[in-house]
Design a protein around this motif. Structure first.
Motif, mmCIF file in Angstrom:
data_model
loop_
_atom_site.group_PDB
_atom_site.id
_atom_site.type_symbol
_atom_site.label_atom_id
_atom_site.label_comp_id
_atom_site.label_asym_id
_atom_site.label_seq_id
_atom_site.Cartn_x
_atom_site.Cartn_y
_atom_site.Cartn_z
ATOM 1 N N SER A 171 4.798 -2.989 4.701
ATOM 2 C CA SER A 171 5.515 -2.266 5.669
ATOM 3 C C SER A 171 6.339 -1.103 5.112
ATOM 4 N N GLY A 172 6.359 -1.039 3.564
ATOM 5 C CA GLY A 172 7.098 0.061 3.014
ATOM 6 C C GLY A 172 8.450 -0.191 2.462
ATOM 7 N N ASN A 173 9.102 -1.510 3.015
ATOM 8 C CA ASN A 173 10.291 -1.750 2.790
ATOM 9 C C ASN A 173 10.232 -2.173 1.016
ATOM 10 N N ASP A 174 11.404 -1.883 0.216
ATOM 11 C CA ASP A 174 11.572 -2.154 -1.071
ATOM 12 C C ASP A 174 10.204 -1.725 -1.732
ATOM 13 N N MET A 175 9.769 -0.337 -1.522
ATOM 14 C CA MET A 175 8.529 0.285 -2.075
ATOM 15 C C MET A 175 9.240 1.165 -3.127
ATOM 16 N N SER A 176 8.386 1.270 -4.373
ATOM 17 C CA SER A 176 8.958 1.774 -5.607
ATOM 18 C C SER A 176 8.878 3.217 -5.441
ATOM 19 N N GLU A 177 9.573 4.070 -6.009
ATOM 20 C CA GLU A 177 9.678 5.494 -5.873
ATOM 21 C C GLU A 177 8.339 6.193 -6.199
ATOM 22 N N ALA A 178 7.285 5.466 -7.340
ATOM 23 C CA ALA A 178 6.058 6.056 -7.683
ATOM 24 C C ALA A 178 5.077 5.837 -6.421
ATOM 25 N N ASP A 179 5.281 4.758 -5.675
ATOM 26 C CA ASP A 179 4.363 4.618 -4.627
ATOM 27 C C ASP A 179 4.904 5.579 -3.482
ATOM 28 N N ILE A 180 5.961 5.452 -3.304
ATOM 29 C CA ILE A 180 6.550 6.365 -2.141
ATOM 30 C C ILE A 180 5.644 7.816 -2.432
ATOM 31 N N ALA A 181 6.057 8.267 -3.728
ATOM 32 C CA ALA A 181 5.413 9.556 -3.975
ATOM 33 C C ALA A 181 4.045 9.753 -3.789
ATOM 34 N N LEU A 182 3.360 8.643 -4.153
ATOM 35 C CA LEU A 182 1.851 8.671 -4.064
ATOM 36 C C LEU A 182 1.407 8.493 -2.720
ATOM 37 N N LEU A 183 1.967 7.873 -1.756
ATOM 38 C CA LEU A 183 1.684 7.895 -0.419
ATOM 39 C C LEU A 183 1.935 9.188 0.203
ATOM 40 N N SER A 184 3.066 9.690 0.060
ATOM 41 C CA SER A 184 3.580 11.028 0.445
ATOM 42 C C SER A 184 2.415 12.034 0.061
ATOM 43 N N SER A 185 2.034 11.911 -1.185
ATOM 44 C CA SER A 185 1.090 12.945 -1.586
ATOM 45 C C SER A 185 -0.255 12.939 -1.068
ATOM 46 N N THR A 186 -0.752 11.702 -0.695
ATOM 47 C CA THR A 186 -2.005 11.541 -0.337
ATOM 48 C C THR A 186 -2.464 11.136 0.976
ATOM 49 N N ILE A 187 -1.396 10.655 1.702
ATOM 50 C CA ILE A 187 -1.865 10.140 3.275
ATOM 51 C C ILE A 187 -2.580 11.245 3.971
ATOM 52 N N ASP A 188 -3.468 10.933 4.746
ATOM 53 C CA ASP A 188 -4.020 11.882 5.626
ATOM 54 C C ASP A 188 -3.241 12.217 7.056
ATOM 55 N N PHE A 189 -2.621 13.399 7.212
ATOM 56 C CA PHE A 189 -1.948 13.618 8.354
ATOM 57 C C PHE A 189 -2.451 13.140 9.640
ATOM 58 N N ASN A 190 -3.616 13.671 9.924
ATOM 59 C CA ASN A 190 -4.358 13.602 11.261
ATOM 60 C C ASN A 190 -4.751 12.097 11.468
ATOM 61 N N SER A 191 -5.118 11.410 10.178
ATOM 62 C CA SER A 191 -5.381 10.085 10.417
ATOM 63 C C SER A 191 -4.215 9.035 10.875
ATOM 64 N N LEU A 223 -6.983 2.303 6.557
ATOM 65 C CA LEU A 223 -6.464 2.472 5.337
ATOM 66 C C LEU A 223 -7.352 3.430 4.634
ATOM 67 N N GLU A 224 -8.760 3.484 4.648
ATOM 68 C CA GLU A 224 -9.510 4.346 4.063
ATOM 69 C C GLU A 224 -9.218 5.808 4.802
ATOM 70 N N LYS A 225 -9.336 5.678 6.089
ATOM 71 C CA LYS A 225 -9.065 7.056 6.934
ATOM 72 C C LYS A 225 -7.972 7.726 6.680
ATOM 73 N N MET A 226 -6.678 6.867 6.310
ATOM 74 C CA MET A 226 -5.512 7.407 5.985
ATOM 75 C C MET A 226 -5.486 7.824 4.440
ATOM 76 N N ASN A 227 -6.401 7.401 3.670
ATOM 77 C CA ASN A 227 -6.426 7.821 2.340
ATOM 78 C C ASN A 227 -5.311 7.030 1.413
ATOM 79 N N ILE A 228 -4.987 5.772 1.940
ATOM 80 C CA ILE A 228 -4.000 5.092 1.048
ATOM 81 C C ILE A 228 -4.596 3.567 1.081
ATOM 82 N N SER A 229 -3.672 2.821 0.051
ATOM 83 C CA SER A 229 -3.999 1.395 -0.098
ATOM 84 C C SER A 229 -3.026 0.428 -0.089
ATOM 85 N N PHE A 230 -1.887 0.998 1.023
ATOM 86 C CA PHE A 230 -0.846 0.141 1.021
ATOM 87 C C PHE A 230 -0.698 -0.308 2.371
ATOM 88 N N PRO A 231 -1.075 -1.705 2.702
ATOM 89 C CA PRO A 231 -1.113 -2.566 4.129
ATOM 90 C C PRO A 231 0.337 -3.041 4.186
#
Length: 233
Positions: free
Chosen positions: A121-141, A111-119
């Protein structure tokens, strides 16, 4: 790649036909490995030909990877979200529900490597959290996490014995999904769906068909956004 995808569907159909026959266990395992390899980087199985996963990441730029929302008929989510989602689903269904082992997610600080805090599945995830994950997650990790999960699945599936594909999902393992925040409380429907499956059912959907569906969505997102960019040039 279209011809390869038709072949994948044909192989998946054959896999379904032999999966529950203990006498064809070795054939079922080999069919699964073939199906699964096409859905992950060729570096996992050392395939000489490009996989569907390879096709997706080739020339995939950061803006296309992170774009959210998107507009295709069956999703508004980013490629980043789809890749993360299918990897989390594979990790939890294979390592919790099928094997009752530690998730790959918890083998190191993913999670730290990917720069996210969501453990979850992503089902029923809020739009705000999807936007946050999309903008911050580390591609290579994220790609490294996908590779680690894919390798674990291939290693473990080869160790299963004839007849094990018929085993029902242990309800204690369903509880682990919530204990480890792998599934959110508002996604209990997902845990209930899995609770009615056997190991064969997990292999047919979360570990193969589910990934295939989402990767195809990602390829369509990529193609549409790239075409749009070309028109603007």
């Amino acid at each position: 790649m279209g011809k390869d995808q038709r072949k994948w569907n044909e192989t998946h159909k054959k896999f379904r036909e032999v999966l529950l026959n203990p006498e064809k266990h070795k054939e079922a395992v080999q069919l699964f490995l073939s199906l699964h390899s096409f859905l992950h980087s060729s570096s996992i199985s050392h395939m000489s030909e490009a996989t569907l996963a390879d096709e997706l990441v080739t020339n995939l730029d950061g803006n296309t990877f992170r774009q959210y929302p998107v507009s295709i008929p069956d999703t508004s989510n980013s490629i980043a979200w789809h890749l993360w989602h299918i990897t989390r689903i594979e990790d939890m269904t294979m390592n919790i529900l099928m094997l009752n082992k530690q998730q790959v997610l918890h083998t190191t600080n993913w999670l730290e490597k990917m720069n996210i805090s969501f453990p979850h599945s992503g089902n029923d995830m809020s739009e705000a959290d999807i936007a946050l994950l999309s903008s911050t997650i580390d591609f290579n990790s994220l790609l490294e996490y996908r590779e680690a999960v894919g390798k674990r699945t291939q290693e473990e599936i080869s160790l299963l014995s004839p007849g094990q594909f018929k085993m029902k999902v242990d309800q204690k393992r369903i509880k682990r999904l919530f204990d480890e925040n792998a599934v959110m409380d508002n996604s209990k429907w997902l845990a209930e769906y899995w609770s009615k499956k056997d190991i064969a059912g997990l292999l047919l959907m979360p570990a193969s068909r589910h990934i295939f569906i989402h990767l195809n969505k990602c390829v369509r997102i990529k193609d549409k956004l790239h075409k749009k960019k070309k028109k603007l040039v």
